[in-house]
Design a protein around this motif. Structure first.
Motif, PDB file in Angstrom:
ATOM      1  N   ASP A   6       0.827  -1.207   0.000  1.00 36.04           N
ATOM      2  CA  ASP A   6       0.000   0.000   0.000  1.00 36.04           C
ATOM      3  C   ASP A   6       0.863   1.259   0.000  1.00 36.04           C
ATOM      4  OD1 ASP A   6      -2.570   1.427   0.257  1.00 36.04           O
ATOM      5  OD2 ASP A   6      -1.811   1.928   2.256  1.00 36.04           O
ATOM      6  N   LEU A   7       1.862   1.308   0.846  1.00 31.46           N
ATOM      7  CA  LEU A   7       2.731   2.494   0.915  1.00 31.46           C
ATOM      8  C   LEU A   7       3.507   2.695  -0.386  1.00 31.46           C
ATOM      9  CD1 LEU A   7       4.135   2.210   4.543  1.00 31.46           C
ATOM     10  CD2 LEU A   7       2.701   4.049   3.640  1.00 31.46           C
ATOM     11  N   PHE A   8       4.082   1.631  -0.912  1.00 31.12           N
ATOM     12  CA  PHE A   8       4.845   1.751  -2.155  1.00 31.12           C
ATOM     13  C   PHE A   8       3.952   2.236  -3.293  1.00 31.12           C
ATOM     14  CE2 PHE A   8       7.994  -1.785  -0.757  1.00 31.12           C
ATOM     15  CZ  PHE A   8       8.696  -0.882   0.012  1.00 31.12           C
ATOM     16  N   TYR A   9       2.730   1.717  -3.353  1.00 29.66           N
ATOM     17  CA  TYR A   9       1.820   2.093  -4.436  1.00 29.66           C
ATOM     18  C   TYR A   9       1.365   3.543  -4.293  1.00 29.66           C
ATOM     19  CZ  TYR A   9      -2.047   1.761  -7.786  1.00 29.66           C
ATOM     20  OH  TYR A   9      -2.890   1.964  -8.850  1.00 29.66           O
ATOM     21  N   ARG A  10       1.030   3.955  -3.086  1.00 30.22           N
ATOM     22  CA  ARG A  10       0.526   5.319  -2.874  1.00 30.22           C
ATOM     23  C   ARG A  10       1.626   6.371  -2.930  1.00 30.22           C
ATOM     24  NH1 ARG A  10      -1.330   6.532   2.065  1.00 30.22           N
ATOM     25  NH2 ARG A  10      -0.705   4.593   2.994  1.00 30.22           N
ATOM     26  N   GLU A  11       2.809   6.048  -2.376  1.00 30.64           N
ATOM     27  CA  GLU A  11       3.840   7.076  -2.196  1.00 30.64           C
ATOM     28  C   GLU A  11       5.100   6.863  -3.017  1.00 30.64           C
ATOM     29  OE1 GLU A  11       4.529   7.654   1.993  1.00 30.64           O
ATOM     30  OE2 GLU A  11       2.384   7.453   2.435  1.00 30.64           O
ATOM     31  N   GLY A  12       5.291   5.668  -3.512  1.00 23.01           N
ATOM     32  CA  GLY A  12       6.491   5.360  -4.283  1.00 23.01           C
ATOM     33  C   GLY A  12       7.489   4.550  -3.471  1.00 23.01           C
ATOM     34  N   ILE A  13       8.208   3.700  -4.160  1.00 19.43           N
ATOM     35  CA  ILE A  13       9.166   2.808  -3.512  1.00 19.43           C
ATOM     36  C   ILE A  13      10.302   3.596  -2.868  1.00 19.43           C
ATOM     37  CG2 ILE A  13      10.862   0.974  -3.937  1.00 19.43           C
ATOM     38  CD1 ILE A  13       8.917   0.032  -6.222  1.00 19.43           C
ATOM     39  N   GLN A  14      10.848   4.547  -3.598  1.00 22.44           N
ATOM     40  CA  GLN A  14      11.992   5.303  -3.077  1.00 22.44           C
ATOM     41  C   GLN A  14      11.609   6.216  -1.911  1.00 22.44           C
ATOM     42  OE1 GLN A  14      15.025   4.568  -4.114  1.00 22.44           O
ATOM     43  NE2 GLN A  14      14.142   3.150  -5.584  1.00 22.44           N
ATOM     44  N   ALA A  15      10.360   6.654  -1.887  1.00 21.78           N
ATOM     45  CA  ALA A  15       9.919   7.595  -0.850  1.00 21.78           C
ATOM     46  C   ALA A  15       9.673   6.931   0.503  1.00 21.78           C
ATOM     47  CB  ALA A  15       8.642   8.303  -1.304  1.00 21.78           C
ATOM     48  N   VAL A  16       9.570   5.608   0.507  1.00 19.89           N
ATOM     49  CA  VAL A  16       9.230   4.893   1.738  1.00 19.89           C
ATOM     50  C   VAL A  16      10.446   4.092   2.208  1.00 19.89           C
ATOM     51  CG1 VAL A  16       7.712   3.168   2.779  1.00 19.89           C
ATOM     52  CG2 VAL A  16       6.809   4.729   1.040  1.00 19.89           C
ATOM     53  N   GLY A  17      10.932   4.437   3.387  1.00 19.74           N
ATOM     54  CA  GLY A  17      12.080   3.731   3.952  1.00 19.74           C
ATOM     55  C   GLY A  17      11.653   2.584   4.852  1.00 19.74           C
ATOM     56  N   VAL A  18      12.615   1.771   5.218  1.00 23.22           N
ATOM     57  CA  VAL A  18      12.350   0.618   6.075  1.00 23.22           C
ATOM     58  C   VAL A  18      11.783   1.056   7.419  1.00 23.22           C
ATOM     59  CG1 VAL A  18      13.407  -1.333   7.305  1.00 23.22           C
ATOM     60  CG2 VAL A  18      14.039  -0.857   4.932  1.00 23.22           C
TER      61      VAL A  18
END
Length: 182
Positions: A6-18
């Motif tokens: 959900d986070l990757f789809y809404r905000e982008g893979i690079q924008a979401v850290g571990v």
């Protein structure tokens, strides 16, 4: 995985850290690293999961409409109309990865090849002689409609792509125009 997807789809893979993933999901760091060597491995797992679910959904919708290859565009129209629509997760991942040799890019590209193979099967079953070529063009229309729907926020792109796909099916085979009989 659901939180990460959900986070990757809404905000982008690079924008979401571990750290953000762990915070939102409630998963502990040790547990995360027991399952994944790192974020890239998680991204690959999510893209594989997306591929399986998306293709199963597409097949279900197309089958419900009698197996008509053009039903793929009707299915897309449903997705495009959703207020949560953020494009194709595979295309988004390829854009963010940028490196064709990266694992995420390769998995996303394989998703597209699998969709082409599915469309090819539908078109062959429907009796289209040049089914492979048409399937590749359908994928081009699907990807273009997806990006257009993201820009325009609506399902009209799916309808336009469907009309273009129909014209591909209605055209005489390339190379057969003007051929003399006899």
């Amino acid at each position: 995985m659901s939180a990460a997807e959900d986070l990757f789809y809404r905000e982008g893979i690079q924008a979401v850290g571990v750290d953000r993933l762990l915070s939102v999901s409630g998963v502990g760091r040790a547990s995360f690293y027991r399952h994944f060597a790192g974020k890239e491995e998680l991204v690959v797992a999510i893209l594989k999961r997306y591929d399986t679910r998306w293709r199963a959904w597409l097949e279900e919708v197309v089958t419900a409409q009698g197996g008509d290859p053009l039903a793929a565009f009707d299915a897309l129209g449903e997705q495009f109309a959703s207020p949560d629509f953020r494009g194709c997760a595979s295309v988004n991942a390829m854009v963010e990865a940028a490196d064709p040799d990266s694992p995420a890019f390769r998995v996303a590209a394989e998703h597209k090849r699998s969709v082409i193979a599915y469309l090819d099967g539908l078109l062959a079953e429907a009796g289209h002689e040049d089914h492979q070529r048409i399937a590749e063009r359908f994928m081009l229309l699907i990807d273009g409609a997806t990006v257009t729907a993201l820009r325009e926020q609506g399902s009209a792109a799916a309808q336009h792509a469907r009309a273009m796909a129909q014209s591909l099916l209605d055209r005489p085979r390339e190379g057969s125009r003007g051929a003399k009989v006899g």
